[in-house]
Write a protein that holds these residues in place. Structure first.
Motif, PDB file in Angstrom:
ATOM      1  N   GLN A 242      38.231  35.193  47.649  1.00 30.46           N
ATOM      2  CA  GLN A 242      39.320  34.819  46.742  1.00 30.46           C
ATOM      3  C   GLN A 242      39.246  35.620  45.442  1.00 30.46           C
ATOM      4  O   GLN A 242      40.260  36.082  44.923  1.00 30.46           O
ATOM      5  CB  GLN A 242      39.276  33.319  46.453  1.00 30.46           C
ATOM      6  CG  GLN A 242      40.450  32.802  45.682  1.00 30.46           C
ATOM      7  CD  GLN A 242      41.750  32.945  46.448  1.00 30.46           C
ATOM      8  OE1 GLN A 242      41.778  32.904  47.674  1.00 30.46           O
ATOM      9  NE2 GLN A 242      42.829  33.142  45.726  1.00 30.46           N
ATOM     10  N   GLU A 243      38.033  35.791  44.901  1.00 31.62           N
ATOM     11  CA  GLU A 243      37.863  36.594  43.686  1.00 31.62           C
ATOM     12  C   GLU A 243      38.262  38.046  43.919  1.00 31.62           C
ATOM     13  O   GLU A 243      38.919  38.666  43.069  1.00 31.62           O
ATOM     14  CB  GLU A 243      36.412  36.528  43.213  1.00 31.62           C
ATOM     15  CG  GLU A 243      36.015  35.217  42.581  1.00 31.62           C
ATOM     16  CD  GLU A 243      34.544  35.195  42.192  1.00 31.62           C
ATOM     17  OE1 GLU A 243      33.964  36.286  41.973  1.00 31.62           O
ATOM     18  OE2 GLU A 243      33.992  34.098  42.100  1.00 31.62           O
ATOM     19  N   LEU A 244      37.873  38.609  45.053  1.00 26.70           N
ATOM     20  CA  LEU A 244      38.248  39.988  45.374  1.00 26.70           C
ATOM     21  C   LEU A 244      39.758  40.135  45.495  1.00 26.70           C
ATOM     22  O   LEU A 244      40.346  41.125  45.044  1.00 26.70           O
ATOM     23  CB  LEU A 244      37.565  40.442  46.661  1.00 26.70           C
ATOM     24  CG  LEU A 244      36.072  40.701  46.579  1.00 26.70           C
ATOM     25  CD1 LEU A 244      35.500  40.952  47.966  1.00 26.70           C
ATOM     26  CD2 LEU A 244      35.795  41.884  45.677  1.00 26.70           C
ATOM     27  N   LYS A 245      40.396  39.136  46.094  1.00 25.76           N
ATOM     28  CA  LYS A 245      41.847  39.167  46.239  1.00 25.76           C
ATOM     29  C   LYS A 245      42.511  39.128  44.865  1.00 25.76           C
ATOM     30  O   LYS A 245      43.462  39.881  44.601  1.00 25.76           O
ATOM     31  CB  LYS A 245      42.307  37.988  47.087  1.00 25.76           C
ATOM     32  CG  LYS A 245      43.779  37.955  47.352  1.00 25.76           C
ATOM     33  CD  LYS A 245      44.133  36.758  48.228  1.00 25.76           C
ATOM     34  CE  LYS A 245      45.630  36.664  48.415  1.00 25.76           C
ATOM     35  NZ  LYS A 245      45.996  35.462  49.170  1.00 25.76           N
ATOM     36  N   ALA A 246      42.014  38.288  43.969  1.00 28.06           N
ATOM     37  CA  ALA A 246      42.574  38.201  42.616  1.00 28.06           C
ATOM     38  C   ALA A 246      42.378  39.513  41.866  1.00 28.06           C
ATOM     39  O   ALA A 246      43.285  39.974  41.143  1.00 28.06           O
ATOM     40  CB  ALA A 246      41.929  37.044  41.858  1.00 28.06           C
ATOM     41  N   MET A 247      41.199  40.129  42.008  1.00 30.45           N
ATOM     42  CA  MET A 247      40.949  41.417  41.354  1.00 30.45           C
ATOM     43  C   MET A 247      41.887  42.488  41.898  1.00 30.45           C
ATOM     44  O   MET A 247      42.405  43.318  41.149  1.00 30.45           O
ATOM     45  CB  MET A 247      39.484  41.827  41.539  1.00 30.45           C
ATOM     46  CG  MET A 247      38.527  41.016  40.711  1.00 30.45           C
ATOM     47  SD  MET A 247      36.765  41.268  41.030  1.00 30.45           S
ATOM     48  CE  MET A 247      36.611  42.960  41.438  1.00 30.45           C
ATOM     49  N   ASN A 248      42.109  42.496  43.189  1.00 29.01           N
ATOM     50  CA  ASN A 248      43.020  43.455  43.820  1.00 29.01           C
ATOM     51  C   ASN A 248      44.439  43.272  43.307  1.00 29.01           C
ATOM     52  O   ASN A 248      45.148  44.246  43.041  1.00 29.01           O
ATOM     53  CB  ASN A 248      42.989  43.284  45.331  1.00 29.01           C
ATOM     54  CG  ASN A 248      42.443  44.485  46.031  1.00 29.01           C
ATOM     55  OD1 ASN A 248      42.163  45.501  45.415  1.00 29.01           O
ATOM     56  ND2 ASN A 248      42.293  44.351  47.337  1.00 29.01           N
ATOM     57  N   GLU A 249      44.869  42.017  43.182  1.00 31.61           N
ATOM     58  CA  GLU A 249      46.222  41.741  42.694  1.00 31.61           C
ATOM     59  C   GLU A 249      46.381  42.202  41.254  1.00 31.61           C
ATOM     60  O   GLU A 249      47.420  42.769  40.880  1.00 31.61           O
ATOM     61  CB  GLU A 249      46.533  40.255  42.826  1.00 31.61           C
ATOM     62  CG  GLU A 249      46.764  39.809  44.251  1.00 31.61           C
ATOM     63  CD  GLU A 249      46.974  38.308  44.380  1.00 31.61           C
ATOM     64  OE1 GLU A 249      46.967  37.600  43.346  1.00 31.61           O
ATOM     65  OE2 GLU A 249      47.146  37.855  45.518  1.00 31.61           O
ATOM     66  N   ALA A 250      45.358  41.961  40.429  1.00 29.32           N
ATOM     67  CA  ALA A 250      45.417  42.398  39.029  1.00 29.32           C
ATOM     68  C   ALA A 250      45.480  43.916  38.950  1.00 29.32           C
ATOM     69  O   ALA A 250      46.245  44.486  38.159  1.00 29.32           O
ATOM     70  CB  ALA A 250      44.208  41.877  38.261  1.00 29.32           C
TER      71      ALA A 250
ATOM     72  N   GLN B 133      48.595  46.221  37.452  1.00 24.41           N
ATOM     73  CA  GLN B 133      48.421  47.258  36.442  1.00 24.41           C
ATOM     74  C   GLN B 133      49.009  48.587  36.904  1.00 24.41           C
ATOM     75  O   GLN B 133      49.655  49.313  36.133  1.00 24.41           O
ATOM     76  CB  GLN B 133      46.948  47.431  36.092  1.00 24.41           C
ATOM     77  CG  GLN B 133      46.386  46.331  35.240  1.00 24.41           C
ATOM     78  CD  GLN B 133      44.888  46.526  34.989  1.00 24.41           C
ATOM     79  OE1 GLN B 133      44.264  47.377  35.601  1.00 24.41           O
ATOM     80  NE2 GLN B 133      44.354  45.730  34.076  1.00 24.41           N
ATOM     81  N   ARG B 134      48.808  48.925  38.169  1.00 22.48           N
ATOM     82  CA  ARG B 134      49.365  50.175  38.698  1.00 22.48           C
ATOM     83  C   ARG B 134      50.901  50.155  38.669  1.00 22.48           C
ATOM     84  O   ARG B 134      51.532  51.161  38.366  1.00 22.48           O
ATOM     85  CB  ARG B 134      48.872  50.412  40.132  1.00 22.48           C
ATOM     86  CG  ARG B 134      47.549  51.140  40.157  1.00 22.48           C
ATOM     87  CD  ARG B 134      47.142  51.528  41.549  1.00 22.48           C
ATOM     88  NE  ARG B 134      46.195  50.466  41.972  1.00 22.48           N
ATOM     89  CZ  ARG B 134      46.192  49.854  43.129  1.00 22.48           C
ATOM     90  NH1 ARG B 134      47.062  50.170  44.044  1.00 22.48           N
ATOM     91  NH2 ARG B 134      45.318  48.928  43.400  1.00 22.48           N
ATOM     92  N   ARG B 135      51.477  48.998  38.999  1.00 17.80           N
ATOM     93  CA  ARG B 135      52.944  48.881  38.967  1.00 17.80           C
ATOM     94  C   ARG B 135      53.475  49.024  37.550  1.00 17.80           C
ATOM     95  O   ARG B 135      54.527  49.614  37.324  1.00 17.80           O
ATOM     96  CB  ARG B 135      53.376  47.544  39.563  1.00 17.80           C
ATOM     97  CG  ARG B 135      53.396  47.507  41.069  1.00 17.80           C
ATOM     98  CD  ARG B 135      54.101  46.274  41.576  1.00 17.80           C
ATOM     99  NE  ARG B 135      53.533  45.041  41.053  1.00 17.80           N
ATOM    100  CZ  ARG B 135      52.649  44.268  41.664  1.00 17.80           C
ATOM    101  NH1 ARG B 135      52.220  44.636  42.863  1.00 17.80           N
ATOM    102  NH2 ARG B 135      52.196  43.176  41.108  1.00 17.80           N
ATOM    103  N   GLU B 136      52.736  48.469  36.571  1.00 17.82           N
ATOM    104  CA  GLU B 136      53.190  48.554  35.178  1.00 17.82           C
ATOM    105  C   GLU B 136      53.112  49.984  34.663  1.00 17.82           C
ATOM    106  O   GLU B 136      53.927  50.401  33.834  1.00 17.82           O
ATOM    107  CB  GLU B 136      52.338  47.636  34.296  1.00 17.82           C
ATOM    108  CG  GLU B 136      52.607  46.178  34.513  1.00 17.82           C
ATOM    109  CD  GLU B 136      51.668  45.278  33.728  1.00 17.82           C
ATOM    110  OE1 GLU B 136      50.782  45.816  33.011  1.00 17.82           O
ATOM    111  OE2 GLU B 136      51.817  44.066  33.839  1.00 17.82           O
ATOM    112  N   ILE B 137      52.155  50.764  35.110  1.00 19.92           N
ATOM    113  CA  ILE B 137      51.998  52.154  34.665  1.00 19.92           C
ATOM    114  C   ILE B 137      53.148  52.997  35.195  1.00 19.92           C
ATOM    115  O   ILE B 137      53.638  53.886  34.510  1.00 19.92           O
ATOM    116  CB  ILE B 137      50.637  52.722  35.104  1.00 19.92           C
ATOM    117  CG1 ILE B 137      49.522  52.017  34.364  1.00 19.92           C
ATOM    118  CG2 ILE B 137      50.577  54.214  34.894  1.00 19.92           C
ATOM    119  CD1 ILE B 137      48.135  52.391  34.823  1.00 19.92           C
ATOM    120  N   ARG B 138      53.633  52.726  36.350  1.00 19.88           N
ATOM    121  CA  ARG B 138      54.710  53.531  36.946  1.00 19.88           C
ATOM    122  C   ARG B 138      55.943  53.300  36.218  1.00 19.88           C
ATOM    123  O   ARG B 138      56.742  53.379  35.630  1.00 19.88           O
ATOM    124  CB  ARG B 138      54.941  53.113  38.408  1.00 19.88           C
ATOM    125  CG  ARG B 138      53.831  53.584  39.296  1.00 19.88           C
ATOM    126  CD  ARG B 138      54.154  53.242  40.695  1.00 19.88           C
ATOM    127  NE  ARG B 138      52.918  53.298  41.488  1.00 19.88           N
ATOM    128  CZ  ARG B 138      52.874  53.007  42.736  1.00 19.88           C
ATOM    129  NH1 ARG B 138      53.934  52.590  43.366  1.00 19.88           N
ATOM    130  NH2 ARG B 138      51.761  53.097  43.387  1.00 19.88           N
TER     131      ARG B 138
END
Length: 108
Positions: free
Chosen positions: A91-99, A103-108
């Motif tokens: 669950q923690e890994l999934k949350a880190m991946n989503e974050a 961030q990548r979407r916001e940079i684009r």
């Protein structure tokens, strides 16, 4: 190892009290001369690791049956804790991946 030692001790305690135990069952009539302590320990280890118990080595006395129940409960708690820890980590890994994806979407 601890559960194995406890099972071994219960068999010895039952034997000392004159109660038929797994040690006599696994060794036959001349179990004292037939089974070394090492072999009895291996039988104990096999019992603890193989649930449900193999037909050759089953709890015979009341104490052995209580230990049998305790070992199943202990195993369930340990396995449940391990599964819970793994699920939490995933669950923690999934949350880190989503974050990171956010961030990548916001940079684009």
């Amino acid at each position: 190892h601890i559960l194995t030692c406890m099972w071994f001790w219960l068999g010895r305690a039952a034997e000392d009290d004159g109660i038929y135990s797994w040690i006599q069952r696994s060794g036959g009539e001349d179990y004292r001369t037939k089974l070394s302590v090492y072999v009895q320990y291996l039988h104990s280890l096999r019992y603890v690791m193989n649930a449900p118990s193999p037909p050759d080595i089953a709890p015979e006395s009341e104490l052995e049956r209580l230990f049998d129940i305790f070992s199943y409960i202990f195993t369930l708690v340990v396995i449940g804790s391990a599964v819970s820890a793994i699920a939490g980590t995933l669950q923690e890994l999934k949350a880190m991946n989503e974050a990171s994806a956010r961030q990548r979407r916001e940079i684009r």
